[in-house]
Scaffold this motif. Structure first.
Motif: not given
Length: 497
Positions: A110-116, A198-211
């Motif tokens: 989106t262009d920011g007027t609604v969430p991605n 303004g809606a809060a982001n959904s919460r991922p079930d898992l986040i992979l870190t390392g980059h």
């Protein structure tokens, strides 16, 4: 021998759309120079170069649409409000007499007027030789297809640049956004959200870190083990295992309930560190792919024009580094699921190249088995067909999705001599850059493709689900026999009073 007449007709039908794609494969705002020059040209009554190109696009599109009843067994056109940079098939849900129902994963940039958002849709896939020819060509480009219905919306933290499903269970998907992390989602247990500002982001079930820097596009999930592979701007290739976070029911795609193990802390997503970090590229890693036979072997391509093969069992350095695999940035790579010696690459040099890993280089320079030249702009996506070992598709900034058969390269007839060797079908239904496509493993020869149309049509994007006529890809002997029977039937009917 394949049907050459159908080949010539199909390959000659595609139009060419020449557009420019920025480094970021998403929306591109109009420059001030374009706006000013456009105004001046309109005042003088003359057409701008952009207007002439758009007219050419429309003419070629009209020609293609007129051929739809001849070239396609089925086609569904779905107008998108917002562009989707990725499209993937999910699990098949059920089967009926004339159509199957299957999950489809998309996104809304989106262009920011609604969430991605990350969109889970239900798609009705019409079975072969069911759709009437007059029906598949009568669609409204501005309308949404009745075959595609939104089922669930996940509010994604940032743009969804890439979606990949876990082969062992396609209810688990991974996404890339403009961040260093890879996000893992269990789409069945994620709550459906209403995407409002303004809606809060959904919460991922898992986040992979390392980059250490943003990882935007290079993403793959292993066909043999629950491993995830990623590449980024930090020039690194990073490998994770999510085995310890999947429950025992996670291997069953028809199971219900949570697939990813739940943690005690419900407020934050659990994170997983890398299993291995691999260094060898000198620029951004654009795409990665696993070997179809080993979770320990994988390859990567990047803006350094290199193709690199890795083996996790031998360390974190390249096993083989192919310098100058292309003459420009390499955007995409895919490993043949039927023959683990064959690797495809696509590049900003407009070509697709086929490599045999047993002989990748000569004097330090990449030596492909063959160079496929049928695009007029940068290639963005390549993928092998799950239905035939020698067939693959490639999509590009020129608005075309080409279907190739390597076996036809040496069998090219004089009749099809004007077409690039190996090219036997061009899907020209998109009017702007085709940013992603995916073969359907559940429905043979069925493809979903998506284009970002904001430059040419002023709209969001176009999603198309299509299947070429089987008269095009079946062996010529079969096709001729069928047509002879049809001819005999027509002559019998015509002779009756």
């Amino acid at each position: 021998m394949e049907s050459e007449e159908a080949t010539a007709t199909a390959a000659a039908s595609g139009g060419t759309v020449v557009t420019a794609l920025p480094k970021k494969r998403g929306r591109k705002p109009k420059s001030k120079e374009d706006s000013q020059s456009g105004g001046k040209m309109k005042e003088s009554g003359k057409k701008t170069k952009k207007e002439e190109e758009e007219q050419s696009v429309d003419e070629k599109y009209s020609k293609w649409k007129g051929l739809v009843p001849i070239l396609y067994d089925w086609l569904a056109n779905h107008n998108l409000v917002w562009p989707s940079l990725s499209c993937r098939w999910g699990p098949q849900l059920d089967q009926a007499t004339y159509k199957n129902r299957q999950r489809l994963y998309l996104s809304e940039q989106t262009d920011g007027t609604v969430p991605n958002t990350l969109v889970i849709a239900n798609c009705e896939v019409v079975k072969p030789r069911v759709a009437a020819a007059e029906h598949i060509s009568q669609f409204n480009e501005e309308a949404r297809s009745p075959f595609v219905k939104k089922f669930k919306t996940i509010i994604h933290p940032g743009e969804v640049n890439r979606i990949r499903e876990l082969p062992q269970n396609s209810k688990i998907i991974a996404t890339h956004t403009d961040s260093p992390d890879v996000l893992i989602w269990d789409v069945d247990t994620q709550p459906n959200r209403h995407a409002v500002l303004g809606a809060a982001n959904s919460r991922p079930d898992l986040i992979l870190t390392g980059h250490q820097d943003n990882a935007e596009f290079a993403l793959a999930m292993c066909p043999t083990e629950p491993f995830v592979l990623s590449g980024g701007k930090d020039k690194l290739v990073v490998l994770w295992s999510i085995q310890d976070h999947i429950t025992t029911v996670g291997t069953d795609s028809k199971s219900s309930g949570s697939i990813l193990k739940q943690t005690g802390d419900k407020s934050e997503s659990p994170s997983v560190g890398p299993r291995g970090v691999y260094q060898g590229h000198d620029d951004t890693v654009e795409d990665v792919a696993f070997s179809p036979t080993s979770a320990q072997e994988f390859c990567s391509v990047g803006d350094d024009s290199c193709l690199i093969l890795w083996d996790a069992r031998t360390g974190t350095s390249p096993v083989t580094k192919v310098e100058k695999a292309h003459d420009a940035d390499v955007h995409c790579v895919d490993w043949n699921p039927h023959d683990d010696n064959l690797i495809l690459t696509g590049s900003a040099d407009n070509t697709v190249r086929l490599y045999d890993r047993r002989k990748l280089t000569s004097n330090g320079v990449g030596t492909p088995i063959y160079k496929f030249e049928g695009h007029k702009a940068a290639v963005l996506c390549v993928q092998w067909s799950p239905d035939k070992a020698s067939c693959f598709g490639s999509s590009a900034e020129d608005g075309l999705l080409n279907i190739w058969d390597y076996d036809r390269v040496s069998k090219k007839s004089d009749r099809a001599a004007k077409n690039p060797a190996g090219l036997f079908f061009q899907h020209a239904g998109h009017r702007d850059k085709v940013v992603d496509f995916h073969w359907n493993a559940e429905d043979p020869w069925t493809i979903v493709s998506v284009s970002d149309d904001c430059e040419t049509t002023g709209g969001g994007g176009t999603l198309q689900i299509w299947r070429m006529s089987d008269l095009i890809y079946r062996p010529e002997e079969e096709v001729v026999t069928e047509l002879e029977k049809f001819k005999s039937h027509v002559m019998t009917c015509a002779s009756k009073p």
